[in-house]
Design a protein around this motif. Structure first.
Motif, PDB file in Angstrom:
ATOM      1  N   ALA A  42      -3.041  37.204  -2.502  1.00 34.86           N
ATOM      2  CA  ALA A  42      -4.034  37.781  -1.583  1.00 34.86           C
ATOM      3  C   ALA A  42      -5.462  37.454  -2.028  1.00 34.86           C
ATOM      4  O   ALA A  42      -6.417  37.731  -1.315  1.00 34.86           O
ATOM      5  N   GLY A  43      -5.582  36.831  -3.207  1.00 32.14           N
ATOM      6  CA  GLY A  43      -6.896  36.447  -3.724  1.00 32.14           C
ATOM      7  C   GLY A  43      -7.652  35.508  -2.808  1.00 32.14           C
ATOM      8  O   GLY A  43      -8.876  35.441  -2.868  1.00 32.14           O
ATOM      9  N   PHE A  44      -6.932  34.813  -1.914  1.00 32.37           N
ATOM     10  CA  PHE A  44      -7.617  33.897  -0.983  1.00 32.37           C
ATOM     11  C   PHE A  44      -8.561  34.663  -0.053  1.00 32.37           C
ATOM     12  O   PHE A  44      -9.467  34.098   0.542  1.00 32.37           O
ATOM     13  N   MET A  45      -8.369  35.990   0.064  1.00 30.29           N
ATOM     14  CA  MET A  45      -9.220  36.815   0.937  1.00 30.29           C
ATOM     15  C   MET A  45     -10.554  37.164   0.276  1.00 30.29           C
ATOM     16  O   MET A  45     -11.465  37.655   0.932  1.00 30.29           O
ATOM     17  N   PHE A  46     -10.663  36.923  -1.018  1.00 29.27           N
ATOM     18  CA  PHE A  46     -11.770  37.425  -1.822  1.00 29.27           C
ATOM     19  C   PHE A  46     -13.160  37.113  -1.263  1.00 29.27           C
ATOM     20  O   PHE A  46     -14.055  37.968  -1.257  1.00 29.27           O
ATOM     21  N   GLY A  47     -13.369  35.881  -0.808  1.00 28.09           N
ATOM     22  CA  GLY A  47     -14.708  35.404  -0.456  1.00 28.09           C
ATOM     23  C   GLY A  47     -15.477  36.265   0.531  1.00 28.09           C
ATOM     24  O   GLY A  47     -16.706  36.363   0.455  1.00 28.09           O
ATOM     25  N   ILE A 125     -16.754  35.055 -10.471  1.00 27.47           N
ATOM     26  CA  ILE A 125     -16.713  35.197 -11.929  1.00 27.47           C
ATOM     27  C   ILE A 125     -17.167  36.607 -12.319  1.00 27.47           C
ATOM     28  O   ILE A 125     -16.550  37.262 -13.171  1.00 27.47           O
ATOM     29  N   GLY A 126     -18.229  37.093 -11.656  1.00 24.58           N
ATOM     30  CA  GLY A 126     -18.702  38.460 -11.898  1.00 24.58           C
ATOM     31  C   GLY A 126     -17.632  39.485 -11.615  1.00 24.58           C
ATOM     32  O   GLY A 126     -17.435  40.442 -12.374  1.00 24.58           O
ATOM     33  N   PHE A 146      -6.178  33.004 -15.042  1.00 20.60           N
ATOM     34  CA  PHE A 146      -6.820  31.764 -14.604  1.00 20.60           C
ATOM     35  C   PHE A 146      -6.437  31.383 -13.167  1.00 20.60           C
ATOM     36  O   PHE A 146      -7.254  30.816 -12.432  1.00 20.60           O
ATOM     37  N   THR A 147      -5.211  31.731 -12.766  1.00 19.22           N
ATOM     38  CA  THR A 147      -4.808  31.487 -11.369  1.00 19.22           C
ATOM     39  C   THR A 147      -5.650  32.339 -10.435  1.00 19.22           C
ATOM     40  O   THR A 147      -6.189  31.856  -9.434  1.00 19.22           O
ATOM     41  N   THR A 148      -5.777  33.631 -10.780  1.00 15.63           N
ATOM     42  CA  THR A 148      -6.572  34.559  -9.960  1.00 15.63           C
ATOM     43  C   THR A 148      -8.029  34.116  -9.905  1.00 15.63           C
ATOM     44  O   THR A 148      -8.630  34.067  -8.827  1.00 15.63           O
ATOM     45  N   LEU A 149      -8.578  33.768 -11.059  1.00 14.21           N
ATOM     46  CA  LEU A 149      -9.978  33.326 -11.113  1.00 14.21           C
ATOM     47  C   LEU A 149     -10.187  32.083 -10.245  1.00 14.21           C
ATOM     48  O   LEU A 149     -11.137  32.014  -9.461  1.00 14.21           O
ATOM     49  N   ILE A 154     -12.614  29.572  -5.471  1.00 10.77           N
ATOM     50  CA  ILE A 154     -12.493  28.715  -4.268  1.00 10.77           C
ATOM     51  C   ILE A 154     -12.780  29.530  -3.012  1.00 10.77           C
ATOM     52  O   ILE A 154     -13.523  29.112  -2.125  1.00 10.77           O
ATOM     53  N   SER A 155     -12.198  30.730  -2.950  1.00  7.96           N
ATOM     54  CA  SER A 155     -12.416  31.601  -1.790  1.00  7.96           C
ATOM     55  C   SER A 155     -13.881  32.018  -1.688  1.00  7.96           C
ATOM     56  O   SER A 155     -14.454  32.039  -0.593  1.00  7.96           O
TER      57      SER A 155
END
Length: 199
Positions: A42-47, A125-126, A146-149, A154-155
């Motif tokens: 679900a990290g792709f939603m981060f941006g 990163i923050g 590192f996968t999550t980061l 990217i997101s």
């Protein structure tokens, strides 16, 4: 220190509130999606959660704009009932600092696509720094960290920086941003280019 005009403060507040409401909706959507694909997926939603910084900084172009926008949007998300609770605001502070650094590196002189995308990457990163502080170093395995980061960076670059530029450029075409730094600098560039080509 460049002072803020009242219209800039008002616009920053309006955009921060709008982004905060979007953040809340996005947080709600995150629950079923992370249940389906897991929190790492679900990290792709981060941006989307860091889009306030590049939007406001790109328009207003003043020191502090990215930080203030992100923290204000996170505060709105918290006050409108985010299930993330107080951490929604705290992570917003870390994301805002990250986003601000991207513009500070260039002395608040560059507001191109690269800087906006860098702002999204630094905000990611923050965010991860906050997660490490909040959850402890043992929370992630090296691989998961590192996968999550990587996914978040990217997101942040695409859904934060790139999308912010697309949205603001579309808004600029409507004429609503005529009085702001974004358009003043654009006109200045056009005048210089026109003068050079007319020489």
């Amino acid at each position: 220190m460049m002072t803020w005009k009242m219209k800039e403060v008002v616009l920053a507040v309006i955009l921060a509130v709008a982004c905060g409401v979007i953040y809340l909706g996005w947080s709600t959507l995150w629950i079923p999606i992370s249940a389906l694909v897991g929190p790492v997926g679900a990290g792709f939603m981060f941006g989307i959660w860091v889009i306030a910084s590049p939007i406001v900084a790109y328009i207003i172009r003043k020191p502090g704009a990215a930080f203030i926008a992100e923290v204000a949007a996170a505060a709105v998300e918290l006050l409108t009932g985010s299930h993330f609770g107080l951490s929604a605001l705290l992570v917003g502070v870390f994301q805002g600092i990250g986003a601000e650094i991207a513009f500070a590196i260039f002395g608040y002189k560059r507001y191109n696509l690269f800087t906006l995308m860098l702002s999204g990457a630094f905000a990611a990163i923050g965010s991860m720094i906050y997660n490490l502080i909040a959850n402890g170093l043992g929370y992630y395995s090296m691989e998961v960290f590192f996968t999550t980061l990587g996914i978040h960076v990217i997101s942040g670059m695409i859904l934060g920086g790139l999308l912010a530029k697309v949205i603001v450029d579309a808004l600029a075409k409507t004429g609503v941003l005529e009085q702001y730094e974004l358009m003043k600098e654009k006109r200045k560039r056009e005048n210089v280019n026109g003068h050079v080509s007319g020489m």
